[in-house]
Scaffold this motif. Structure first.
Motif, PDB file in Angstrom:
ATOM      1  N   UNK A  86       0.824  -1.213   0.000  1.00  0.00           N
ATOM      2  CA  UNK A  86       0.000   0.000   0.000  1.00  0.00           C
ATOM      3  C   UNK A  86       0.858   1.263   0.000  1.00  0.00           C
ATOM      4  N   UNK A  87       2.168   1.097   0.138  1.00  0.00           N
ATOM      5  CA  UNK A  87       3.075   2.250   0.169  1.00  0.00           C
ATOM      6  C   UNK A  87       2.893   3.111   1.408  1.00  0.00           C
ATOM      7  N   UNK A  88       2.210   2.577   2.417  1.00  0.00           N
ATOM      8  CA  UNK A  88       1.925   3.377   3.614  1.00  0.00           C
ATOM      9  C   UNK A  88       2.990   3.187   4.685  1.00  0.00           C
ATOM     10  N   UNK A  89       3.167   4.241   5.460  1.00  0.00           N
ATOM     11  CA  UNK A  89       4.076   4.160   6.602  1.00  0.00           C
ATOM     12  C   UNK A  89       3.352   3.474   7.743  1.00  0.00           C
ATOM     13  N   UNK A  90       4.089   2.652   8.477  1.00  0.00           N
ATOM     14  CA  UNK A  90       3.553   1.930   9.618  1.00  0.00           C
ATOM     15  C   UNK A  90       4.368   2.377  10.834  1.00  0.00           C
ATOM     16  N   UNK A  91       3.694   2.797  11.884  1.00  0.00           N
ATOM     17  CA  UNK A  91       4.389   3.325  13.061  1.00  0.00           C
ATOM     18  C   UNK A  91       5.303   2.276  13.686  1.00  0.00           C
ATOM     19  N   UNK A  92       6.450   2.734  14.169  1.00  0.00           N
ATOM     20  CA  UNK A  92       7.375   1.881  14.914  1.00  0.00           C
ATOM     21  C   UNK A  92       6.729   1.530  16.250  1.00  0.00           C
ATOM     22  N   UNK A  93       6.983   0.331  16.737  1.00  0.00           N
ATOM     23  CA  UNK A  93       6.440  -0.124  18.018  1.00  0.00           C
ATOM     24  C   UNK A  93       7.560  -0.751  18.842  1.00  0.00           C
ATOM     25  N   UNK A  94       7.252  -1.085  20.069  1.00  0.00           N
ATOM     26  CA  UNK A  94       8.180  -1.854  20.895  1.00  0.00           C
ATOM     27  C   UNK A  94       7.436  -3.069  21.414  1.00  0.00           C
ATOM     28  N   UNK A  95       8.153  -4.117  21.730  1.00  0.00           N
ATOM     29  CA  UNK A  95       9.582  -4.314  21.532  1.00  0.00           C
ATOM     30  C   UNK A  95       9.886  -4.837  20.135  1.00  0.00           C
ATOM     31  N   UNK A  96      11.181  -4.948  19.837  1.00  0.00           N
ATOM     32  CA  UNK A  96      11.640  -5.694  18.679  1.00  0.00           C
ATOM     33  C   UNK A  96      11.935  -7.095  19.209  1.00  0.00           C
ATOM     34  N   UNK A  97      11.234  -8.098  18.671  1.00  0.00           N
ATOM     35  CA  UNK A  97      11.438  -9.479  19.105  1.00  0.00           C
ATOM     36  C   UNK A  97      12.523 -10.127  18.263  1.00  0.00           C
ATOM     37  N   UNK A  98      13.405 -10.881  18.917  1.00  0.00           N
ATOM     38  CA  UNK A  98      14.456 -11.625  18.216  1.00  0.00           C
ATOM     39  C   UNK A  98      14.457 -13.052  18.719  1.00  0.00           C
ATOM     40  N   UNK A  99      14.181 -13.979  17.804  1.00  0.00           N
ATOM     41  CA  UNK A  99      14.220 -15.398  18.141  1.00  0.00           C
ATOM     42  C   UNK A  99      15.597 -15.934  17.804  1.00  0.00           C
ATOM     43  N   UNK A 100      16.067 -16.868  18.617  1.00  0.00           N
ATOM     44  CA  UNK A 100      17.366 -17.494  18.373  1.00  0.00           C
ATOM     45  C   UNK A 100      17.316 -18.352  17.125  1.00  0.00           C
TER      46      UNK A 100
ATOM     47  N   UNK B 288       4.309  -7.078   2.776  1.00  0.00           N
ATOM     48  CA  UNK B 288       5.669  -6.621   2.469  1.00  0.00           C
ATOM     49  C   UNK B 288       5.987  -6.792   0.986  1.00  0.00           C
ATOM     50  N   UNK B 289       6.794  -5.878   0.468  1.00  0.00           N
ATOM     51  CA  UNK B 289       7.271  -6.003  -0.913  1.00  0.00           C
ATOM     52  C   UNK B 289       8.763  -6.301  -0.942  1.00  0.00           C
ATOM     53  N   UNK B 290       9.436  -6.168   0.169  1.00  0.00           N
ATOM     54  CA  UNK B 290      10.875  -6.407   0.234  1.00  0.00           C
ATOM     55  C   UNK B 290      11.221  -7.888   0.298  1.00  0.00           C
ATOM     56  N   UNK B 291      12.425  -8.197  -0.146  1.00  0.00           N
ATOM     57  CA  UNK B 291      12.913  -9.573  -0.126  1.00  0.00           C
ATOM     58  C   UNK B 291      13.186 -10.006   1.320  1.00  0.00           C
ATOM     59  N   UNK B 292      12.853 -11.252   1.634  1.00  0.00           N
ATOM     60  CA  UNK B 292      13.073 -11.841   2.962  1.00  0.00           C
ATOM     61  C   UNK B 292      12.301 -11.130   4.072  1.00  0.00           C
ATOM     62  N   UNK B 293      11.165 -10.554   3.745  1.00  0.00           N
ATOM     63  CA  UNK B 293      10.305  -9.915   4.740  1.00  0.00           C
ATOM     64  C   UNK B 293       8.918 -10.533   4.601  1.00  0.00           C
ATOM     65  N   UNK B 294       8.344 -10.945   5.728  1.00  0.00           N
ATOM     66  CA  UNK B 294       7.024 -11.559   5.677  1.00  0.00           C
ATOM     67  C   UNK B 294       6.220 -11.205   6.926  1.00  0.00           C
ATOM     68  N   UNK B 295       4.908 -11.365   6.800  1.00  0.00           N
ATOM     69  CA  UNK B 295       4.020 -11.182   7.947  1.00  0.00           C
ATOM     70  C   UNK B 295       3.850 -12.529   8.628  1.00  0.00           C
ATOM     71  N   UNK B 296       3.753 -12.499   9.962  1.00  0.00           N
ATOM     72  CA  UNK B 296       3.593 -13.734  10.717  1.00  0.00           C
ATOM     73  C   UNK B 296       2.820 -13.434  11.991  1.00  0.00           C
ATOM     74  N   UNK B 297       1.897 -14.321  12.321  1.00  0.00           N
ATOM     75  CA  UNK B 297       1.176 -14.177  13.588  1.00  0.00           C
ATOM     76  C   UNK B 297       2.003 -14.823  14.697  1.00  0.00           C
ATOM     77  N   UNK B 298       2.212 -14.080  15.773  1.00  0.00           N
ATOM     78  CA  UNK B 298       2.857 -14.623  16.976  1.00  0.00           C
ATOM     79  C   UNK B 298       1.721 -15.028  17.901  1.00  0.00           C
TER      80      UNK B 298
END
Length: 195
Positions: free
Chosen positions: A81-95, A120-130
């Motif tokens: 959609x070319x829209x900006x999405x607000x930054x949130x916290x936290x950034x999750x990092x899985x091992x 997402x339109x970028x390479x190696x970027x995807x949506x995922x439900x946690x």
């Protein structure tokens, strides 16, 4: 002349404080959770389902492998959609798991996730439900690296064992602060999903 220095110093401190507040964790929406039990820096939390935008990460790189940049590009408009999405916290990092890389994920803001999350339109970027659920959590300061991750993971597992809490084998790390936040003021957490 002394008044000039006092006024200048006061203005500099005020500008610095405002700048810090606008870029600190308090300026961002944070993932919701409910605390079920608390004991010092240890907690048991209940999280709802969260929508994440994720990308592979090499944990030791701390985002210098391009992972942070790929996710930042997504929230800056690199989506269908070319829209900006607000930054949130936290950034999750899985091992890293056996035969698969780790994952870095930004939480999609609640309002965006409830409406329509842009693809997402970028390479190696995807949506995922946690998936939501109960997690044992230990908060710690400092920089996130292999040493702090291992040490806090061991402390959290010892605490869990003392309370007969059984968790999954893997853990995840959550970082709440921008990179320029000094180590002693950083809020980090290690989370282990409870069975």
């Amino acid at each position: 002349m002394t008044w000039f220095y006092i006024v200048t110093a006061t203005l500099a401190v005020a500008i610095g404080y405002v700048g810090w507040k606008l870029t600190s964790r308090s300026a961002y929406e944070s993932a919701e959770y409910r605390v079920l039990a608390s004991e010092g820096p240890f907690e048991v939390r209940e999280y709802p389902d969260l929508m994440l935008v994720t990308t592979p990460i090499e944990f030791q790189s701390q985002g210098n492998d391009g992972s942070f940049g790929r996710l930042f590009q997504y929230i800056s408009g690199g989506n269908d959609s070319g829209s900006k999405v607000a930054m949130t916290t936290p950034v999750f990092m899985e091992n890293e798991l056996q035969n698969s890389p780790g994952q870095m994920g930004f939480v999609i803001p609640k309002g965006v996730a409830a409406d329509r999350t842009p693809e997402p339109t970028g390479e190696n970027v995807q949506l995922r439900k946690r998936a939501g659920g109960r997690f044992a959590v230990l908060r710690f300061a400092g920089r996130i690296n292999e040493e702090t991750r291992t040490k806090t993971n061991d402390k959290l597992r010892d605490w869990m064992a003392g309370r007969k809490l059984v968790g999954e084998a893997n853990s995840e790390v959550a970082g709440y602060d921008p990179p320029w936040t000094p180590g002693p003021f950083r809020r980090n957490e290690i989370l282990i999903r409870l069975k």
